[in-house]
Design an enzyme around this catalytic site. Structure first.
Site, PDB file in Angstrom:
ATOM      1  N   SER A  12      -0.834 -29.442  -5.377  1.00 52.07           N
ATOM      2  CA  SER A  12      -2.330 -30.101  -5.417  1.00 52.07           C
ATOM      3  C   SER A  12      -3.284 -29.021  -5.190  1.00 52.07           C
ATOM      4  CB  SER A  12      -2.338 -31.399  -4.400  1.00 52.07           C
ATOM      5  OG  SER A  12      -2.009 -31.050  -3.150  1.00 52.07           O
ATOM      6  N   SER A 134       7.161 -17.761   1.582  1.00 56.45           N
ATOM      7  CA  SER A 134       7.252 -17.731   2.916  1.00 56.45           C
ATOM      8  C   SER A 134       5.680 -17.064   3.378  1.00 56.45           C
ATOM      9  CB  SER A 134       8.308 -16.626   3.581  1.00 56.45           C
ATOM     10  OG  SER A 134       8.179 -16.448   4.785  1.00 56.45           O
ATOM     11  N   TYR A 148       3.774 -21.189  13.600  1.00 56.48           N
ATOM     12  CA  TYR A 148       3.480 -20.935  12.263  1.00 56.48           C
ATOM     13  C   TYR A 148       4.633 -19.657  11.889  1.00 56.48           C
ATOM     14  CZ  TYR A 148       1.886 -19.886   7.514  1.00 56.48           C
ATOM     15  OH  TYR A 148       1.680 -19.517   6.178  1.00 56.48           O
ATOM     16  N   LYS A 152       7.692 -19.568   9.695  1.00 53.21           N
ATOM     17  CA  LYS A 152       7.978 -18.722   8.465  1.00 53.21           C
ATOM     18  C   LYS A 152       9.276 -17.630   8.607  1.00 53.21           C
ATOM     19  CE  LYS A 152       4.892 -20.468   5.536  1.00 53.21           C
ATOM     20  NZ  LYS A 152       5.363 -20.951   4.265  1.00 53.21           N
TER      21      LYS A 152
HETATM   22  P1  NDP Z   1      -3.034 -25.196   0.564  1.00 50.82           P
HETATM   23  O1  NDP Z   1      -3.480 -25.702   1.902  1.00 50.82           O
HETATM   24  O2  NDP Z   1      -4.177 -24.830  -0.476  1.00 50.82           O
HETATM   25  O3  NDP Z   1      -1.908 -25.782  -0.096  1.00 50.82           O
HETATM   26  C1  NDP Z   1      -0.744 -26.380   0.597  1.00 50.82           C
HETATM   27  C2  NDP Z   1       0.103 -27.448  -0.207  1.00 50.82           C
HETATM   28  O4  NDP Z   1       1.025 -27.852   0.453  1.00 50.82           O
HETATM   29  C3  NDP Z   1      -0.926 -28.497  -0.566  1.00 50.82           C
HETATM   30  O5  NDP Z   1      -0.505 -28.948  -2.027  1.00 50.82           O
HETATM   31  C4  NDP Z   1      -0.409 -29.727   0.145  1.00 50.82           C
HETATM   32  O6  NDP Z   1      -0.452 -30.931  -0.754  1.00 50.82           O
HETATM   33  C5  NDP Z   1       1.088 -29.266   0.449  1.00 50.82           C
HETATM   34  N1  NDP Z   1       1.919 -30.038   1.506  1.00 50.82           N
HETATM   35  C6  NDP Z   1       1.283 -29.975   2.784  1.00 50.82           C
HETATM   36  N2  NDP Z   1       2.276 -30.775   3.540  1.00 50.82           N
HETATM   37  C7  NDP Z   1       2.937 -31.560   2.628  1.00 50.82           C
HETATM   38  C8  NDP Z   1       3.879 -32.304   2.699  1.00 50.82           C
HETATM   39  N3  NDP Z   1       4.458 -32.782   3.827  1.00 50.82           N
HETATM   40  N4  NDP Z   1       4.638 -32.757   1.654  1.00 50.82           N
HETATM   41  C9  NDP Z   1       4.239 -32.330   0.601  1.00 50.82           C
HETATM   42  N5  NDP Z   1       3.320 -31.402   0.310  1.00 50.82           N
HETATM   43  C10 NDP Z   1       2.817 -30.825   1.210  1.00 50.82           C
HETATM   44  O7  NDP Z   1      -2.544 -23.899   0.963  1.00 50.82           O
HETATM   45  P2  NDP Z   1      -1.694 -22.659   0.175  1.00 50.82           P
HETATM   46  O8  NDP Z   1      -1.599 -22.854  -1.260  1.00 50.82           O
HETATM   47  O9  NDP Z   1      -2.213 -21.397   0.976  1.00 50.82           O
HETATM   48  O10 NDP Z   1      -0.165 -22.800   1.017  1.00 50.82           O
HETATM   49  C11 NDP Z   1       1.125 -22.792   0.079  1.00 50.82           C
HETATM   50  C12 NDP Z   1       1.918 -22.036   0.657  1.00 50.82           C
HETATM   51  O11 NDP Z   1       1.600 -20.712   0.741  1.00 50.82           O
HETATM   52  C13 NDP Z   1       2.358 -22.361   2.160  1.00 50.82           C
HETATM   53  O12 NDP Z   1       3.752 -22.688   2.125  1.00 50.82           O
HETATM   54  C14 NDP Z   1       1.506 -21.554   2.928  1.00 50.82           C
HETATM   55  O13 NDP Z   1       2.144 -21.308   4.175  1.00 50.82           O
HETATM   56  C15 NDP Z   1       1.753 -20.268   2.268  1.00 50.82           C
HETATM   57  N6  NDP Z   1       1.001 -19.051   2.620  1.00 50.82           N
HETATM   58  C16 NDP Z   1      -0.475 -19.026   2.463  1.00 50.82           C
HETATM   59  C17 NDP Z   1      -1.163 -18.310   2.840  1.00 50.82           C
HETATM   60  C18 NDP Z   1      -2.610 -18.107   2.689  1.00 50.82           C
HETATM   61  O14 NDP Z   1      -3.352 -17.179   3.288  1.00 50.82           O
HETATM   62  N7  NDP Z   1      -3.262 -19.060   2.266  1.00 50.82           N
HETATM   63  C19 NDP Z   1      -0.433 -16.844   3.223  1.00 50.82           C
HETATM   64  C20 NDP Z   1       0.580 -16.882   3.229  1.00 50.82           C
HETATM   65  C21 NDP Z   1       1.687 -18.004   2.996  1.00 50.82           C
HETATM   66  P3  NDP Z   1      -0.806 -32.401  -0.100  1.00 50.82           P
HETATM   67  O15 NDP Z   1      -1.760 -32.290   1.092  1.00 50.82           O
HETATM   68  O16 NDP Z   1      -1.423 -33.080  -1.389  1.00 50.82           O
HETATM   69  O17 NDP Z   1       0.485 -33.086   0.315  1.00 50.82           O
END
Ligand code: NDP
Length: 243
Positions: A12, A134, A148, A152
């Site tokens: 999303s 990750s 966190y 990870k």
């Molecule tokens: P966002 O917050 O933009 O996206 C996170 C996504 O995870 C959303 O689509 C959210 O959807 C979904 N989500 C959260 N909790 C749940 C749940 N319980 N069930 C289903 N879906 C869930 O962050 P990012 O795009 O940055 O994150 C994506 C991945 O990248 C994560 O694993 C994060 O740890 C990792 N990451 C991010 C970094 C950064 O700096 N942005 C760096 C390194 C890793 P919804 O709330 O609609 O359920």
């Protein structure tokens, strides 16, 4: 030949939404999962071969049911991207343990749930790929990230363990470990001090921004290799990120 089914969690926003666009432009049928279904439906995609389900990845039964429904239409899942995740910064001495639990539940249990759903069929077919998102916080430490980092490091550990376990069945388990990027990840942080420190760290590197589209390209690069080649891990960060 018809392209096989790709399942992406956390589609999303952020990286998941960027991956959805990348694979949609290539014509792959997809199942996109997140809790905020309306946000997925608002993405600029051709939805003719895209299915969307409101799934919390910690609910394995709902996760499984959504995948089974999509597989009836498009065939077995060939790529699962376990991308859903949360990062709730805070100091362990005063952070609410509920936040630790949420990170461990989503970031670790959610990934295990997805793998348990797709791996039996992938290993039977001797074909398929799981990419776990990750983080650089899965291999090195960052202040105010204790739980966190624990989650990870967990993703790194479980991914490499399961990679070994299924390697003999020609199934690929890979990881992408991104650095800091501009997504919605920080919007859930409640500790204002930790948030300020994080922002100051980013500012000290010239306000680094890793565009999510490059994370999507990294996942696609892994996937497009022949099935008998596994790029086990890609670490990707803005050049100016120092840690
Ligand atoms: P966002 O917050 O933009 O996206 C996170 C996504 O995870 C959303 O689509 C959210 O959807 C979904 N989500 C959260 N909790 C749940 C749940 N319980 N069930 C289903 N879906 C869930 O962050 P990012 O795009 O940055 O994150 C994506 C991945 O990248 C994560 O694993 C994060 O740890 C990792 N990451 C991010 C970094 C950064 O700096 N942005 C760096 C390194 C890793 P919804 O709330 O609609 O359920």
């Amino acid at each position: 030949m018809n392209k096989p089914l790709i399942v992406i969690t956390g589609a999303s926003s952020g990286f998941g939404a960027a991956m959805a666009q990348n694979f949609n432009q290539q014509g792959y049928p997809m199942l996109l999962l997140a809790r905020r279904v309306a946000r997925i439906k608002a993405l600029p995609l051709d939805f003719s071969n895209v299915r969307v389900a409101g799934v919390d990845v910690t609910d394995q039964a709902a996760f499984r049911a959504a995948i089974e429904t999509a597989e009836k239409e498009f065939g077995q899942t060939d790529l699962l991207v376990n991308n859903a995740g949360v990062m709730l910064l805070g100091n362990v001495m005063n952070q609410d343990p509920k936040q630790w639990q949420q990170m461990l539940d989503v970031n670790v249990m959610g990934v295990l749930n997805g793998m348990q759903i797709v791996l039996p069929e992938m290993t039977k077919r001797e074909h398929g790929t799981v990419v776990n998102i990750s983080s650089l916080a899965g291999k090195k430490t960052f202040v105010n990230h204790a739980a966190y980092v624990a989650s990870k490091f967990g993703v790194h550990g479980l991914s490499e363990t399961i990679r070994e376990e299924v390697s003999g069945k020609n199934v690929r388990v890979a990881m992408v470990a991104p650095g800091a990027a501009e997504t919605e990840l920080l919007t859930h942080v409640t500790d204002q001090g930790a948030l300020k420190d994080y922002q100051a760290w980013k500012d000290s590197m010239g306000g680094i921004t890793l565009d999510p589209k490059h994370v999507a390209e990294a996942v696609n690069f892994i996937y497009q290799m022949p099935q008998d080649v596994n790029i086990r891990e890609i670490d990707i960060a803005a050049t100016r990120q120092d840690s």
